[in-house]
Design a protein around this motif. Structure first.
Motif, PDB file in Angstrom:
ATOM      1  N   TYR A   1      39.248  22.251 -20.141  1.00  0.00           N
ATOM      2  CA  TYR A   1      40.368  22.930 -19.506  1.00  0.00           C
ATOM      3  C   TYR A   1      41.275  23.582 -20.559  1.00  0.00           C
ATOM      4  O   TYR A   1      41.746  24.702 -20.380  1.00  0.00           O
ATOM      5  CB  TYR A   1      41.163  21.957 -18.628  1.00  0.00           C
TER       6      TYR A   1
ATOM      7  N   THR B   1      49.121  23.203 -13.259  1.00  0.00           N
ATOM      8  CA  THR B   1      48.102  22.218 -13.608  1.00  0.00           C
ATOM      9  C   THR B   1      48.162  21.932 -15.101  1.00  0.00           C
ATOM     10  O   THR B   1      48.275  22.843 -15.912  1.00  0.00           O
ATOM     11  CB  THR B   1      46.705  22.741 -13.220  1.00  0.00           C
TER      12      THR B   1
ATOM     13  N   GLU C   1      41.213  23.680 -11.097  1.00  0.00           N
ATOM     14  CA  GLU C   1      42.608  23.980 -10.762  1.00  0.00           C
ATOM     15  C   GLU C   1      42.816  23.974  -9.244  1.00  0.00           C
ATOM     16  O   GLU C   1      43.796  23.413  -8.750  1.00  0.00           O
ATOM     17  CB  GLU C   1      43.026  25.349 -11.314  1.00  0.00           C
TER      18      GLU C   1
END
Length: 167
Positions: A91, A3, A133
């Motif tokens: 993130y 990811t 994710e």
């Protein structure tokens, strides 16, 4: 598949765009908006290249990282401050925290608008980003492409013609 920040941004923008991108259908090279965003990132805050470093770790690529103050800087071109940009830097903070870098902050900067948005680390990001994710993996591994969302943002998307080819 690992990811990336782009996957997280697309998760918050359009799941169809996420699926297409992750499955090898890249349209960003045809987008004037993407080209303008890259130009802004490359020509704004020129002194930062000397002070801070670009950081790549676990599939993410951070525009500028101020290691001394533990601040992630992400430069964006936008007509408005978007949730996807905030999710992307959250993130980044998550990945850095997973790699032992704690007490982090991030700034999403919009030089064209002369705006910035601060994002502070909190432990809740561990749960949220981990869920993101998983959501990304579910979408990109699906055999079928998610439906068109018919949102206002679609008109400026690099995938517009691909999504609306029948119309």
């Amino acid at each position: 598949m690992q990811t990336t920040g782009t996957h997280i941004a697309y998760l918050h923008t359009c799941k169809r765009k996420l699926w297409l991108f992750a499955n090898g259908i890249g349209m960003e090279h045809t987008s004037e908006t993407v080209a303008e965003g890259k130009l802004i990132a490359e020509t704004t805050y020129l002194d930062r290249a000397r002070k801070y470093t670009e950081l790549a770790i676990e599939g993410i690529k951070i525009d500028f990282y101020d290691a001394k103050n533990k601040v992630v800087h992400e430069v964006k071109k936008s007509d408005r401050v978007e949730e996807a940009h905030t999710a992307q830097v959250k993130y980044y903070l998550y990945i850095l925290a997973k790699n032992g870098i704690d007490h982090l902050r991030a700034i999403v900067e919009y030089p064209k608008l002369k705006q910035r948005e601060w994002v502070d680390w909190n432990d809740e990001l561990l749960l949220i980003a981990s869920k993101w994710e998983k959501d990304v993996q579910i979408i990109v591994n699906s055999e079928s492409c998610p439906p068109v969302i018919n949102a206002r943002i679609c008109k400026s998307c690099s995938y517009y013609e691909l999504c609306y080819v029948d119309e």
